[in-house]
Structure formats: structure tokens, C-alpha cells
Write a protein that holds these residues in place. Structure first.
Motif, PDB file in Angstrom:
ATOM      1  N   PRO A  78     112.513   8.321   2.149  1.00 16.21           N
ATOM      2  CA  PRO A  78     112.513   6.916   2.569  1.00 16.21           C
ATOM      3  C   PRO A  78     112.328   6.717   4.068  1.00 16.21           C
ATOM      4  O   PRO A  78     112.276   5.579   4.527  1.00 16.21           O
ATOM      5  N   ALA A  79     112.202   7.781   4.849  1.00 17.43           N
ATOM      6  CA  ALA A  79     112.105   7.638   6.300  1.00 17.43           C
ATOM      7  C   ALA A  79     110.911   6.788   6.730  1.00 17.43           C
ATOM      8  O   ALA A  79     110.976   6.082   7.732  1.00 17.43           O
ATOM      9  N   TYR A  80     109.819   6.850   5.986  1.00 12.55           N
ATOM     10  CA  TYR A  80     108.592   6.133   6.346  1.00 12.55           C
ATOM     11  C   TYR A  80     108.127   5.207   5.229  1.00 12.55           C
ATOM     12  O   TYR A  80     106.928   4.981   5.061  1.00 12.55           O
ATOM     13  N   THR A  81     109.034   4.645   4.485  1.00 15.43           N
ATOM     14  CA  THR A  81     108.690   3.854   3.303  1.00 15.43           C
ATOM     15  C   THR A  81     107.676   2.755   3.590  1.00 15.43           C
ATOM     16  O   THR A  81     106.628   2.686   2.930  1.00 15.43           O
ATOM     17  N   GLU A  82     107.951   1.897   4.534  1.00 14.77           N
ATOM     18  CA  GLU A  82     107.060   0.763   4.800  1.00 14.77           C
ATOM     19  C   GLU A  82     105.681   1.246   5.241  1.00 14.77           C
ATOM     20  O   GLU A  82     104.656   0.763   4.752  1.00 14.77           O
ATOM     21  N   TYR A  83     105.653   2.206   6.147  1.00 16.53           N
ATOM     22  CA  TYR A  83     104.390   2.746   6.648  1.00 16.53           C
ATOM     23  C   TYR A  83     103.591   3.396   5.526  1.00 16.53           C
ATOM     24  O   TYR A  83     102.396   3.136   5.360  1.00 16.53           O
ATOM     25  N   LEU A  84     104.226   4.255   4.749  1.00 14.11           N
ATOM     26  CA  LEU A  84     103.536   4.956   3.669  1.00 14.11           C
ATOM     27  C   LEU A  84     103.047   4.003   2.594  1.00 14.11           C
ATOM     28  O   LEU A  84     101.927   4.146   2.098  1.00 14.11           O
ATOM     29  N   ASN A  85     103.865   3.043   2.232  1.00 17.89           N
ATOM     30  CA  ASN A  85     103.431   2.077   1.217  1.00 17.89           C
ATOM     31  C   ASN A  85     102.188   1.319   1.670  1.00 17.89           C
ATOM     32  O   ASN A  85     101.254   1.122   0.895  1.00 17.89           O
ATOM     33  N   GLU A  86     102.169   0.910   2.939  1.00 16.90           N
ATOM     34  CA  GLU A  86     101.000   0.202   3.480  1.00 16.90           C
ATOM     35  C   GLU A  86      99.776   1.115   3.495  1.00 16.90           C
ATOM     36  O   GLU A  86      98.703   0.726   3.038  1.00 16.90           O
ATOM     37  N   PHE A  87      99.949   2.333   4.003  1.00 16.42           N
ATOM     38  CA  PHE A  87      98.817   3.256   4.137  1.00 16.42           C
ATOM     39  C   PHE A  87      98.256   3.638   2.771  1.00 16.42           C
ATOM     40  O   PHE A  87      97.047   3.543   2.529  1.00 16.42           O
ATOM     41  N   ILE A  88      99.086   4.026   1.859  1.00 17.37           N
ATOM     42  CA  ILE A  88      98.645   4.483   0.538  1.00 17.37           C
ATOM     43  C   ILE A  88      98.024   3.342  -0.263  1.00 17.37           C
ATOM     44  O   ILE A  88      97.048   3.533  -0.988  1.00 17.37           O
ATOM     45  N   ARG A  95     101.694   6.845  -6.014  1.00 21.36           N
ATOM     46  CA  ARG A  95     102.778   7.725  -5.574  1.00 21.36           C
ATOM     47  C   ARG A  95     103.366   8.465  -6.766  1.00 21.36           C
ATOM     48  O   ARG A  95     103.911   7.870  -7.677  1.00 21.36           O
ATOM     49  N   ASN A  96     103.274   9.789  -6.735  1.00 21.46           N
ATOM     50  CA  ASN A  96     103.906  10.620  -7.752  1.00 21.46           C
ATOM     51  C   ASN A  96     104.663  11.788  -7.122  1.00 21.46           C
ATOM     52  O   ASN A  96     105.019  12.733  -7.805  1.00 21.46           O
ATOM     53  N   CYS A  97     104.877  11.702  -5.802  1.00 19.01           N
ATOM     54  CA  CYS A  97     105.688  12.691  -5.095  1.00 19.01           C
ATOM     55  C   CYS A  97     106.318  11.993  -3.882  1.00 19.01           C
ATOM     56  O   CYS A  97     106.047  10.820  -3.641  1.00 19.01           O
ATOM     57  N   ASP A  98     107.140  12.697  -3.160  1.00 16.72           N
ATOM     58  CA  ASP A  98     107.945  12.053  -2.115  1.00 16.72           C
ATOM     59  C   ASP A  98     107.456  12.254  -0.694  1.00 16.72           C
ATOM     60  O   ASP A  98     108.197  11.999   0.251  1.00 16.72           O
ATOM     61  N   ALA A  99     106.213  12.717  -0.522  1.00 15.22           N
ATOM     62  CA  ALA A  99     105.689  12.909   0.836  1.00 15.22           C
ATOM     63  C   ALA A  99     104.167  12.804   0.828  1.00 15.22           C
ATOM     64  O   ALA A  99     103.518  13.042  -0.183  1.00 15.22           O
ATOM     65  N   LEU A 100     103.638  12.459   1.981  1.00 14.62           N
ATOM     66  CA  LEU A 100     102.194  12.440   2.192  1.00 14.62           C
ATOM     67  C   LEU A 100     101.867  13.481   3.246  1.00 14.62           C
ATOM     68  O   LEU A 100     102.439  13.476   4.342  1.00 14.62           O
ATOM     69  N   VAL A 101     100.960  14.390   2.920  1.00 18.57           N
ATOM     70  CA  VAL A 101     100.506  15.410   3.865  1.00 18.57           C
ATOM     71  C   VAL A 101      99.374  14.827   4.702  1.00 18.57           C
ATOM     72  O   VAL A 101      98.421  14.270   4.161  1.00 18.57           O
ATOM     73  N   LEU A 102      99.510  14.968   6.011  1.00 19.12           N
ATOM     74  CA  LEU A 102      98.482  14.501   6.936  1.00 19.12           C
ATOM     75  C   LEU A 102      97.977  15.663   7.775  1.00 19.12           C
ATOM     76  O   LEU A 102      98.765  16.475   8.266  1.00 19.12           O
ATOM     77  N   VAL A 103      96.675  15.739   7.927  1.00 11.33           N
ATOM     78  CA  VAL A 103      96.065  16.660   8.871  1.00 11.33           C
ATOM     79  C   VAL A 103      96.206  15.998  10.244  1.00 11.33           C
ATOM     80  O   VAL A 103      96.066  14.786  10.377  1.00 11.33           O
TER      81      VAL A 103
END
Length: 135
Positions: A78-88, A95-103
Motif C-alpha cells: 500500500p505504500a504507493y497505492t494512489e500512484y500505482l492505481n493511476e499509472f496502471i 492488478r494480480n500481484c502486490d508490486a510493479l517492477v520498473l526499469v
């Protein structure tokens, strides 16, 4: 001035990457000299996007003859919930896992996009990524 130029280089590289392939997703709201992005198809499961991004990272992070190297990071709920929800949601990711990998790339060389040399690093990097993606 050096940091300002690095940020300009980041913005230019982000533009080139975004135009290079529809699956390259530039992480929004960057205000430093660091660019983050992932590979994701429209509507794709997050775990699949993570696999694609990890594979790209592996291809560019190994010691070899490549002149560019990537690092990576993972943003987690949940540390980046708002950001991740917007980006994804920008690519309709599921969403089917709890993290997004970024290069991640940190642009520290003020001559990365220099007009003072004949070297075109941003274009060269984008061409290498396009080649990796089969374009």
C-alpha cells in the motif's frame, strides 16, 4: 546547470521511449534526473508486465558489450497505492500481484543528449531497446 541538463535529457529520452513502442510505459510525475518505465501491453496482468520488465532489465544489466545499463525498482501497495492505481489504469492493467517492477535509469552525464558532440546516446539507447523488442 548539470542537473538541469540531466533533467532535460530525461525528458527527451522519455519522449523518445514513449514514441518508440506502445508497450513502453513511462512512469509519470518524474521531477529528477531518474527515468522509470515498464513494459506493459494494454489490459495486461501486472505479473506479465513485471516479467517483461524484468527480462528487459536482465538484458541491459548484464556485463556485456552494451553501452547502457539499467537498474530496477519495485513499487508496492500500500505504500504507493494512489500512484500505482493511476499509472496502471493508464494502460488498463490488471492488478494480480502486490508490486510493479520498473526499469530505472539515472541520467548523470550532462552530455547524454549533447549538441556539442556527434554522439546521439538517447537515439542509440532507444534503437537498442527497439531491437530487443523486435522492432
Amino acid at each position: 546547470m548539470i542537473l538541469e541538463r540531466a533533467i532535460e535529457n530525461r525528458d527527451y529520452l522519455a519522449k523518445l521511449l514513449a514514441e518508440a513502442h506502445p508497450d513502453i510505459r513511462i512512469a509519470p510525475h518524474a521531477d529528477t534526473n531518474i527515468i522509470c518505465f515498464c513494459l506493459a501491453k494494454d489490459g495486461e496482468l501486472l505479473s506479465q508486465s513485471n516479467e517483461s520488465s524484468e527480462a528487459l532489465y536482465d538484458a541491459f544489466s548484464t556485463r556485456g558489450e552494451r553501452p547502457f545499463y539499467f537498474s530496477k525498482t519495485s513499487l508496492k501497495w500500500p505504500a504507493y497505492t494512489e500512484y500505482l492505481n493511476e499509472f496502471i489504469s493508464s494502460w488498463g492493467g490488471k492488478r494480480n500481484c502486490d508490486a510493479l517492477v520498473l526499469v530505472r535509469m539515472c541520467l548523470m552525464n550532462p552530455f547524454f543528449g549533447s549538441k556539442q558532440t556527434n554522439l546521439r546516446y538517447p537515439e542509440s539507447l532507444v534503437e537498442q531497446i527497439k531491437s530487443y523488442l523486435g522492432c
